[in-house]
Design a protein around this motif. Structure first.
Motif, PDB file in Angstrom:
ATOM      1  N   VAL A 101      21.666   3.060  18.706  1.00 21.05           N
ATOM      2  CA  VAL A 101      20.687   2.930  17.636  1.00 21.05           C
ATOM      3  C   VAL A 101      19.622   1.891  17.980  1.00 21.05           C
ATOM      4  N   GLU A 102      18.518   1.984  17.270  1.00 22.56           N
ATOM      5  CA  GLU A 102      17.414   1.036  17.410  1.00 22.56           C
ATOM      6  C   GLU A 102      17.786  -0.277  16.711  1.00 22.56           C
ATOM      7  N   GLY A 103      18.772  -0.945  17.284  1.00 21.98           N
ATOM      8  CA  GLY A 103      19.263  -2.192  16.738  1.00 21.98           C
ATOM      9  C   GLY A 103      19.708  -3.111  17.854  1.00 21.98           C
ATOM     10  N   ASP A 104      19.920  -4.381  17.541  1.00 23.42           N
ATOM     11  CA  ASP A 104      20.321  -5.359  18.549  1.00 23.42           C
ATOM     12  C   ASP A 104      21.719  -5.048  19.081  1.00 23.42           C
ATOM     13  N   TRP A 105      21.918  -5.300  20.379  1.00 21.61           N
ATOM     14  CA  TRP A 105      23.220  -5.060  20.989  1.00 21.61           C
ATOM     15  C   TRP A 105      24.322  -5.922  20.366  1.00 21.61           C
ATOM     16  N   PRO A 106      24.175  -7.248  20.217  1.00 23.50           N
ATOM     17  CA  PRO A 106      25.294  -8.051  19.705  1.00 23.50           C
ATOM     18  C   PRO A 106      25.728  -7.643  18.297  1.00 23.50           C
ATOM     19  N   ALA A 107      24.783  -7.429  17.395  1.00 22.96           N
ATOM     20  CA  ALA A 107      25.135  -7.040  16.019  1.00 22.96           C
ATOM     21  C   ALA A 107      25.766  -5.660  15.997  1.00 22.96           C
ATOM     22  N   SER A 108      25.209  -4.728  16.757  1.00 24.36           N
ATOM     23  CA  SER A 108      25.763  -3.370  16.806  1.00 24.36           C
ATOM     24  C   SER A 108      27.161  -3.381  17.403  1.00 24.36           C
ATOM     25  N   TYR A 109      27.382  -4.240  18.395  1.00 29.25           N
ATOM     26  CA  TYR A 109      28.692  -4.305  19.019  1.00 29.25           C
ATOM     27  C   TYR A 109      29.725  -4.835  18.030  1.00 29.25           C
ATOM     28  N   SER A 110      29.317  -5.767  17.186  1.00 30.79           N
ATOM     29  CA  SER A 110      30.209  -6.263  16.148  1.00 30.79           C
ATOM     30  C   SER A 110      30.593  -5.136  15.185  1.00 30.79           C
ATOM     31  N   LEU A 111      29.609  -4.330  14.771  1.00 31.96           N
ATOM     32  CA  LEU A 111      29.903  -3.187  13.910  1.00 31.96           C
ATOM     33  C   LEU A 111      30.767  -2.177  14.647  1.00 31.96           C
ATOM     34  N   ASN A 112      30.516  -1.993  15.935  1.00 30.98           N
ATOM     35  CA  ASN A 112      31.322  -1.082  16.742  1.00 30.98           C
ATOM     36  C   ASN A 112      32.799  -1.479  16.720  1.00 30.98           C
ATOM     37  N   GLN A 113      33.074  -2.770  16.759  1.00 34.97           N
ATOM     38  CA  GLN A 113      34.459  -3.225  16.726  1.00 34.97           C
ATOM     39  C   GLN A 113      35.123  -2.852  15.404  1.00 34.97           C
ATOM     40  N   TYR A 114      34.376  -2.928  14.314  1.00 41.25           N
ATOM     41  CA  TYR A 114      34.911  -2.478  13.025  1.00 41.25           C
ATOM     42  C   TYR A 114      35.160  -0.971  13.055  1.00 41.25           C
ATOM     43  N   ILE A 115      34.189  -0.221  13.539  1.00 50.71           N
ATOM     44  CA  ILE A 115      34.283   1.231  13.570  1.00 50.71           C
ATOM     45  C   ILE A 115      35.467   1.688  14.421  1.00 50.71           C
ATOM     46  N   GLN A 116      35.763   0.953  15.472  1.00 51.65           N
ATOM     47  CA  GLN A 116      36.878   1.314  16.349  1.00 51.65           C
ATOM     48  C   GLN A 116      38.203   0.681  15.917  1.00 51.65           C
ATOM     49  N   GLY A 117      38.219   0.038  14.751  1.00 49.60           N
ATOM     50  CA  GLY A 117      39.454  -0.489  14.208  1.00 49.60           C
ATOM     51  C   GLY A 117      39.931  -1.781  14.831  1.00 49.60           C
ATOM     52  N   GLN A 118      39.052  -2.502  15.514  1.00 48.96           N
ATOM     53  CA  GLN A 118      39.435  -3.750  16.179  1.00 48.96           C
ATOM     54  C   GLN A 118      39.273  -4.962  15.280  1.00 48.96           C
ATOM     55  N   THR A 119      38.560  -4.810  14.176  1.00 52.91           N
ATOM     56  CA  THR A 119      38.407  -5.893  13.191  1.00 52.91           C
ATOM     57  C   THR A 119      38.656  -5.326  11.803  1.00 52.91           C
ATOM     58  N   GLY A 120      38.940  -6.212  10.860  1.00 52.39           N
ATOM     59  CA  GLY A 120      39.230  -5.783   9.504  1.00 52.39           C
ATOM     60  C   GLY A 120      38.059  -5.951   8.572  1.00 52.39           C
ATOM     61  N   GLY A 121      38.380  -6.039   7.279  1.00 49.04           N
ATOM     62  CA  GLY A 121      37.339  -6.174   6.283  1.00 49.04           C
ATOM     63  C   GLY A 121      36.857  -4.827   5.786  1.00 49.04           C
ATOM     64  N   THR A 122      35.645  -4.806   5.245  1.00 44.94           N
ATOM     65  CA  THR A 122      35.039  -3.578   4.719  1.00 44.94           C
ATOM     66  C   THR A 122      33.797  -3.227   5.522  1.00 44.94           C
ATOM     67  N   ALA A 123      33.362  -1.982   5.364  1.00 43.49           N
ATOM     68  CA  ALA A 123      32.140  -1.562   6.057  1.00 43.49           C
ATOM     69  C   ALA A 123      30.938  -2.353   5.552  1.00 43.49           C
ATOM     70  N   GLN A 124      30.925  -2.648   4.250  1.00 44.77           N
ATOM     71  CA  GLN A 124      29.816  -3.434   3.698  1.00 44.77           C
ATOM     72  C   GLN A 124      29.756  -4.809   4.351  1.00 44.77           C
ATOM     73  N   GLN A 125      30.902  -5.389   4.623  1.00 46.84           N
ATOM     74  CA  GLN A 125      30.937  -6.671   5.325  1.00 46.84           C
ATOM     75  C   GLN A 125      30.535  -6.515   6.781  1.00 46.84           C
ATOM     76  N   ALA A 126      30.986  -5.443   7.406  1.00 48.37           N
ATOM     77  CA  ALA A 126      30.733  -5.249   8.839  1.00 48.37           C
ATOM     78  C   ALA A 126      29.249  -5.106   9.145  1.00 48.37           C
ATOM     79  N   VAL A 127      28.497  -4.412   8.281  1.00 44.75           N
ATOM     80  CA  VAL A 127      27.073  -4.222   8.566  1.00 44.75           C
ATOM     81  C   VAL A 127      26.267  -5.503   8.351  1.00 44.75           C
ATOM     82  N   GLN A 128      26.896  -6.508   7.730  1.00 45.88           N
ATOM     83  CA  GLN A 128      26.195  -7.778   7.559  1.00 45.88           C
ATOM     84  C   GLN A 128      26.015  -8.513   8.884  1.00 45.88           C
ATOM     85  N   ALA A 129      26.584  -7.982   9.961  1.00 42.34           N
ATOM     86  CA  ALA A 129      26.335  -8.562  11.298  1.00 42.34           C
ATOM     87  C   ALA A 129      24.852  -8.504  11.645  1.00 42.34           C
ATOM     88  N   PHE A 130      24.119  -7.602  11.019  1.00 43.04           N
ATOM     89  CA  PHE A 130      22.685  -7.470  11.298  1.00 43.04           C
ATOM     90  C   PHE A 130      21.928  -8.510  10.482  1.00 43.04           C
TER      91      PHE A 130
END
Length: 443
Positions: A101-130
């Motif tokens: 996506v047209e987004g920063d690598w570090p923030a997207s990678y953090s969301l990727n870890q949520y998407i792949q089940g490597q971190t917890g929390g909620t999706a709403q929290q995960a997208v706050q990496a941006f």
């Protein structure tokens, strides 16, 4: 952030690069002429009411390895929702396993870890990496909802089969350097020191891209520190297993830092130069993701139409500008490349009045006369899907017409400069037209 209006300057350059406002049609066009214009779409136009109407698009995409999906603004809910709908079907029915996506690598990678089940929390929290402005581009309910779907989809899959979500933009100079330093403190302290050297070089600019860019005009440069760091990280990665994820992440961050420095150096010298650095970095990131994934890699790209739609069929080409849609088409045509664009007639959008300003819901006025959006609305005031291969033998469809592009900075009262002259059937392979749109839902 940061005073350097990166995205705004680049989108303004795209929209005004010819030095004139595109004349979609004079107000003196006769009614007869307008009626003739709206009547040439005799085929290639299909209804778009629900996800079942995407069948014809999914069939068209076929065995393509690369699908690039655009958006006419960064603040329209329907663009995000339909893009997610297309992506879900490509994942489920065609085996796509990468999203860039047209987004920063570090923030997207953090969301990727949520998407792949490597971190917890909620999706709403995960997208706050941006956290970089405009945060609403990715920290919104539409992306959170899609991220939760991806997490659920990945849940039962082996690690090497999970869908990945990555950023391909070039802005995160300081964040990417810090990510390299942090990882290498344990993995290879000598490389961590190289990252600190680069950070020390940049320290006088206090994470202000504009200050650094201005300093480069006076002969200052941290480019050598970035190059040395990248080469060291590349050497480190070469000693790891081929699919070593952590070293791939570190190498990508080092590459981002190098290309970000090049981007900011170019920004005050050449809008064309900086644009091309950015889109070539996007292309390189896509290629790296496909290579890292290995056999069976199939990738979906999410970016603005100005990046996705082939630049050769706009006036961007006259200024020597390229974009990722063009570059991927040129490089991977034999593997299947499919470009999807979006547009709308009128509605609402999330944007700001100036760079860094507060988010606002703005009204998008009716499209200008004889623009692609106007013609599609007059054809029928309904949502629709266009397949471009069916339009290529219609002379009127191959005329260059205005195609609206809305950036993160937007002034609805000054619409003239928001239209990119476009040969639509050659710029895209398919086009989704949403007649009336609503604003994105930032978190």
């Amino acid at each position: 952030m940061r005073k350097l209006n990166m995205g705004r300057l680049q989108l303004v350059w795209v929209l005004l690069l010819s030095g004139w406002l595109f004349s979609c049609s004079s107000d003196n066009d006769s009614l007869d002429e307008r009626e003739q214009e709206e009547g040439f779409l005799t085929k290639g136009v299909y209804p778009l009411e629900d996800v079942g109407d995407l069948d014809i698009l999914i069939n068209e995409i076929g065995n393509s390895q690369y699908v690039l999906i655009g958006e006419a603004s960064h603040g329209t809910s329907e663009f995000y929702t339909w893009r997610a709908n297309i992506t879900k079907r490509l994942i489920q029915e065609k085996g796509f396993n990468l999203i860039a996506v047209e987004g920063d690598w570090p923030a997207s990678y953090s969301l990727n870890q949520y998407i792949q089940g490597q971190t917890g929390g909620t999706a709403q929290q995960a997208v706050q990496a941006f956290q970089r402005w405009p945060t609403w581009m990715w920290a919104n309910q539409e992306v959170a909802t899609f991220s939760e779907w991806l997490r659920q989809h990945n849940q039962s899959l082996a690690q090497n089969q999970k869908v990945g979500f990555y950023g391909m933009d070039v802005y995160s100079l300081w964040e990417s350097l810090e990510a390299v330093r942090s990882y290498m403190e344990t993995a290879d302290p000598a490389i961590a020191q190289l990252a600190r050297n680069a950070q020390t070089c940049l320290q006088p600019y206090n994470q202000d891209e504009q200050l650094y860019a201005q300093a480069t005009a006076q002969g200052t440069s941290c480019a050598q520190q970035m190059q040395t760091l990248l080469e060291a990280v590349q050497a480190y990665r070469s000693r790891q297993p081929a699919n070593h994820e952590a070293s791939f992440n570190a190498e990508q961050n080092a590459l981002v830092a190098l290309n970000a420095e090049r981007y900011y150096t170019q920004m005050i010298r050449s809008s064309t130069g900086s644009w091309n650095v950015r889109d070539r970095h996007m292309q390189e990131t896509v290629n790296r993701l496909v290579a890292h994934r290995g056999n069976g890699a199939k990738i979906i790209v999410w970016a603005h139409n100005t990046h996705v739609g082939d630049a050769r069929y706009t006036d961007m080409a006259n200024a020597g500008m390229v974009n990722i849609g063009q570059l991927i088409r040129e490089q991977h045509e034999d593997k299947g490349v499919y470009l999807v664009g979006f547009g709308s007639y009128q509605g609402q959008v999330i944007a700001a009045t100036m760079w860094g300003a507060a988010t606002r819901v703005m009204n998008v006025p009716a499209a200008m006369n004889n623009s692609w959006e106007d013609i599609l609305h007059r054809h029928s005031a309904e949502d629709k899907l266009l397949l471009m291969r069916e339009l290529k033998d219609i002379p009127e469809a191959l005329q260059r017409r205005g195609h609206r592009a809305i950036g993160v900075v937007y002034n609805p009262a000054s619409e003239g400069g928001n239209y990119v002259p476009t040969v639509l059937p050659q710029r895209y392979d398919a086009f989704l037209f949403i007649d009336q749109t609503t604003a994105l839902n930032p978190l």
